[in-house]
Every structure is written in structure tokens, then in C-alpha cells.
Design a protein around this motif. Sequence first.
Motif, PDB file in Angstrom:
ATOM      1  N   ASP A  86       0.854  -1.198   0.000  1.00  0.00           N
ATOM      2  CA  ASP A  86       0.000   0.000   0.000  1.00  0.00           C
ATOM      3  C   ASP A  86       0.887   1.244   0.000  1.00  0.00           C
ATOM      4  N   ALA A  87       1.001   1.868  -1.178  1.00  0.00           N
ATOM      5  CA  ALA A  87       1.787   3.098  -1.313  1.00  0.00           C
ATOM      6  C   ALA A  87       0.828   4.273  -1.284  1.00  0.00           C
ATOM      7  N   SER A  88       0.778   4.948  -0.146  1.00  0.00           N
ATOM      8  CA  SER A  88      -0.117   6.085   0.005  1.00  0.00           C
ATOM      9  C   SER A  88       0.416   7.001   1.103  1.00  0.00           C
ATOM     10  N   GLU A  89       0.005   8.247   1.059  1.00  0.00           N
ATOM     11  CA  GLU A  89       0.417   9.243   2.048  1.00  0.00           C
ATOM     12  C   GLU A  89       1.942   9.329   2.160  1.00  0.00           C
ATOM     13  N   GLY A  90       2.610   9.110   1.039  1.00  0.00           N
ATOM     14  CA  GLY A  90       4.058   9.263   0.993  1.00  0.00           C
ATOM     15  C   GLY A  90       4.851   8.138   1.628  1.00  0.00           C
ATOM     16  N   ARG A  91       4.218   6.993   1.900  1.00  0.00           N
ATOM     17  CA  ARG A  91       4.925   5.867   2.513  1.00  0.00           C
ATOM     18  C   ARG A  91       4.457   4.564   1.892  1.00  0.00           C
ATOM     19  N   LEU A  92       5.289   3.510   2.050  1.00  0.00           N
ATOM     20  CA  LEU A  92       4.921   2.173   1.582  1.00  0.00           C
ATOM     21  C   LEU A  92       4.667   1.300   2.801  1.00  0.00           C
ATOM     22  N   ARG A  93       3.456   0.787   2.903  1.00  0.00           N
ATOM     23  CA  ARG A  93       3.043  -0.081   4.001  1.00  0.00           C
ATOM     24  C   ARG A  93       2.897  -1.497   3.461  1.00  0.00           C
ATOM     25  N   VAL A  94       3.518  -2.478   4.136  1.00  0.00           N
ATOM     26  CA  VAL A  94       3.427  -3.882   3.728  1.00  0.00           C
ATOM     27  C   VAL A  94       2.650  -4.629   4.802  1.00  0.00           C
ATOM     28  N   CYS A  95       1.664  -5.433   4.383  1.00  0.00           N
ATOM     29  CA  CYS A  95       0.802  -6.140   5.330  1.00  0.00           C
ATOM     30  C   CYS A  95       0.686  -7.612   4.945  1.00  0.00           C
ATOM     31  N   ALA A  96       0.546  -8.466   5.956  1.00  0.00           N
ATOM     32  CA  ALA A  96       0.307  -9.897   5.759  1.00  0.00           C
ATOM     33  C   ALA A  96      -0.572 -10.402   6.888  1.00  0.00           C
ATOM     34  N   THR A  97      -1.361 -11.444   6.594  1.00  0.00           N
ATOM     35  CA  THR A  97      -2.233 -12.011   7.619  1.00  0.00           C
ATOM     36  C   THR A  97      -2.560 -13.453   7.289  1.00  0.00           C
ATOM     37  N   ASP A  98      -2.832 -14.246   8.334  1.00  0.00           N
ATOM     38  CA  ASP A  98      -3.352 -15.600   8.156  1.00  0.00           C
ATOM     39  C   ASP A  98      -4.745 -15.709   8.776  1.00  0.00           C
ATOM     40  N   LEU A  99      -5.373 -14.573   9.015  1.00  0.00           N
ATOM     41  CA  LEU A  99      -6.695 -14.407   9.623  1.00  0.00           C
ATOM     42  C   LEU A  99      -6.663 -14.555  11.148  1.00  0.00           C
ATOM     43  N   GLU A 100      -5.547 -15.024  11.706  1.00  0.00           N
ATOM     44  CA  GLU A 100      -5.377 -15.093  13.148  1.00  0.00           C
ATOM     45  C   GLU A 100      -4.439 -13.988  13.636  1.00  0.00           C
ATOM     46  N   VAL A 101      -3.323 -13.848  12.926  1.00  0.00           N
ATOM     47  CA  VAL A 101      -2.325 -12.829  13.232  1.00  0.00           C
ATOM     48  C   VAL A 101      -2.108 -11.975  11.992  1.00  0.00           C
ATOM     49  N   ALA A 102      -1.977 -10.670  12.174  1.00  0.00           N
ATOM     50  CA  ALA A 102      -1.709  -9.756  11.063  1.00  0.00           C
ATOM     51  C   ALA A 102      -0.510  -8.881  11.410  1.00  0.00           C
ATOM     52  N   LEU A 103       0.322  -8.612  10.411  1.00  0.00           N
ATOM     53  CA  LEU A 103       1.518  -7.792  10.594  1.00  0.00           C
ATOM     54  C   LEU A 103       1.525  -6.682   9.563  1.00  0.00           C
ATOM     55  N   SER A 104       1.742  -5.443  10.027  1.00  0.00           N
ATOM     56  CA  SER A 104       1.813  -4.278   9.142  1.00  0.00           C
ATOM     57  C   SER A 104       3.090  -3.509   9.452  1.00  0.00           C
ATOM     58  N   MET A 105       3.884  -3.230   8.414  1.00  0.00           N
ATOM     59  CA  MET A 105       5.156  -2.543   8.611  1.00  0.00           C
ATOM     60  C   MET A 105       5.365  -1.495   7.522  1.00  0.00           C
ATOM     61  N   ASP A 106       6.030  -0.398   7.889  1.00  0.00           N
ATOM     62  CA  ASP A 106       6.451   0.601   6.919  1.00  0.00           C
ATOM     63  C   ASP A 106       7.837   0.258   6.394  1.00  0.00           C
TER      64      ASP A 106
END
Length: 375
Positions: A36-56
Motif C-alpha cells: 500500500d503506497a499512500s500518504e508518501g509511505r509504503l506499508r506492507v501487510c500480511a495475515t493468516d486471519l489469526e495474526v496480522a503484521l503491518s510494517m512501513d
Amino acid sequence: MHVAVDSTEMRAVLTLMKKVVCRKNTLPILSNVLLDASEGRLRVCATDLEVALSMDVESARVTTPGVITIPARELLDWFRGVSPHTEVVLNTDGRAVHMLCRQTAGKLYGLPDDEFPKIARVPETPKAKFTLPAAVMRRMLTTRMAASAGETQYFLNGVYLHICPDSIRFVATDSHRLALQQLAAKSAEGKDFGVIIPSTAAEMLDDVLRQKSEVGGAVTTIFPAHSENQLLFKTSNGTVISTRLVDGEYPAYRQIIPKEHPHIAVFDSDELRSAVEQAALCANPKTRRIHLDIHKTEAIVSAESPDKGRAEATVACKASEPIGMGFDASYLVDGIRFVGGHEITLTYKEPINPALLTSGTDVGSLYLVMPMRIE
């Protein structure tokens, strides 16, 4: 989308994401990461529906915003082939992303971002929250080594986070041993409640906090007001881990911990650990049982099995009362490492009663281990 990233940082982010993406592939979208490239940053996300991780991705320079999902493993494998600290440009074309750097180029096909599960956001007004230095949180998370991996008692498959009126406690047990870390802290309005964090989420948080960028930072634990079965962790760098909580009622662990142990034995931690490991070389591999024979000024650690023979090691100690006890060697070594410190104190009552391991340097650590019958 048009984004430039540093290959080393992107590879590190994707390595963490790979631990989250669903391996069973029940839904194809769960094998992907969201870019997700928005608001001047790139955010990377992953999930297995139990745990989700979001990082810049801090090195990202966004020229054109955009959103796409791409297979996590294939994207990581491509970045592994790129030299360290190389600028890589990511361009999207429909449902494909083009990767370009001075060495090579590639293209991967993804799936529409609207199929990707919604990731929980950090609430503005949570039910409760607390912040700890990253190093302290990592120490609290060491309790997860005592969590159960079995399927029958699912409520033991995690770390119990207990908010007490005067402390924060992390507890884990598999019914054979118990690990506890506690930190003095006043809870708002004297609250007393607890939740069970899945072991996978606890391990994920520790992996994130191990990153160089997180060293010296802090992490906030957030209890959303709108959901009773969800917990979020947010680091100083903006990384967010959200997890579903384990259902069920955690055992009354405080009743398991003996309130009175009349006898103590003090050891040098390294010497005791080395003696147990030496003796365990001849322990029965099925039981891993060693015999700890404590005297006033020394203890003999031994193990014997028909197939391997016998091993014995002597270690100095200061004990109040002689006793002979049997332990699982692995559990005892884990406990010595868990409580840490130069000296370790073993408190005990009778050979059939659980023993406690504590350290003089880390008063917040406690490890309980059940003895084994000596034949």
C-alpha cells in the motif's frame, strides 16, 4: 504505483511477512502481501486471519500511489537475488508488479487488493493500554518457552497476559513447568483481568523487536474497546501486530505456585547448567530424567540408562537441607536459562513437590518445574 525501495530493508520486511502468510493456502489471497503506497509511505501487510503484521518500509520513496497484493514467497525470493542496499523500483501494471534494478528485472502477478482481509487499525480510544521498552517486552516474552504445543488443552497454547492492580505478568505453562515474568506497575482503577496471547503472535512480536531498527524503542500493548477477542501491539517505528486471542479460561496459576518452600540451595548458574547437560548425555532419551542429589556444600547430578551408560557431575552449592530429586533435564536447563543471573536459587520441600528456580539479579523471573519419580 511507482515506488523506490532499498533491497536490504525490503528483504528484511518480507522475511518477517513470510512467517505470517498462510501456508495451507485455503484462500489464495492469504499467500500474498499487501503493498500500500499512500500518504508518501509504503506499508506492507500480511495475515493468516489469526495474526496480522503491518510494517512501513522506511527507505521507500513514493512517486505514484497505488495498492496491490503480490505472492509473498516469490517476491521475497526475487529480493534475495538482489545485491544488498540496491535501489529497486516497483511499478504496477494492472494486476502485475514490475521490479527493476541495475542488475535485473522481474514481474509478478498478484490479486486485487479488495480481496485482501481488512487489517485492524489502532483505535483512538482503547479499552486499556500500556507501554514497555522493547528490551523489557522481549524479556517478558521469554515465558513462551513453557507454553504447551498440544492440541487437547488449547488454552495453554499461548502466553497469559495478566493485568494486576500492582503488576503486569506474563505466564506460560504446559502443566509440567511454569514460567512467569512480572513487572511492578499500577493499573488504572485497580483493574485485574487477563488474556491469552497465541504463541505465534508472541513469537512474531519478539521477531519484530529483534530488528535493529526497534532496539532502544518501545512497544505499546493495546486492548481495543470494540473487540474482546483481539489484541494489538504497536512499536515505536509504527509496526503493528494484531492477533486474535485464545478462547478459554486460563488455569489459576497463582494456586500452582507454592507459597512456602522451607529449603533452598544456591548454585552458580553456569556450573549447574553444565552439570545437568553433561549428565543428560546418558539419560534415557524418552524420559530425559536426571537425578539431582543435593548435599550441604555440593550436589551430584547423574543419569543412567541401559543403552548409554552412566554420567555424573559434581557442582558446588550452599544448601539448607539434603534432598534427592528427579527432573527432566531439558526442563531444568530451560529454567536455568530463563531466570538468568550469575547465581540461581532452587527452593524445594519434598521430592514429590514442585521446585522453584529464581535469580537474585532478576527478581521478576520465576520458574516452576515438576519433579520426576526416581526409580
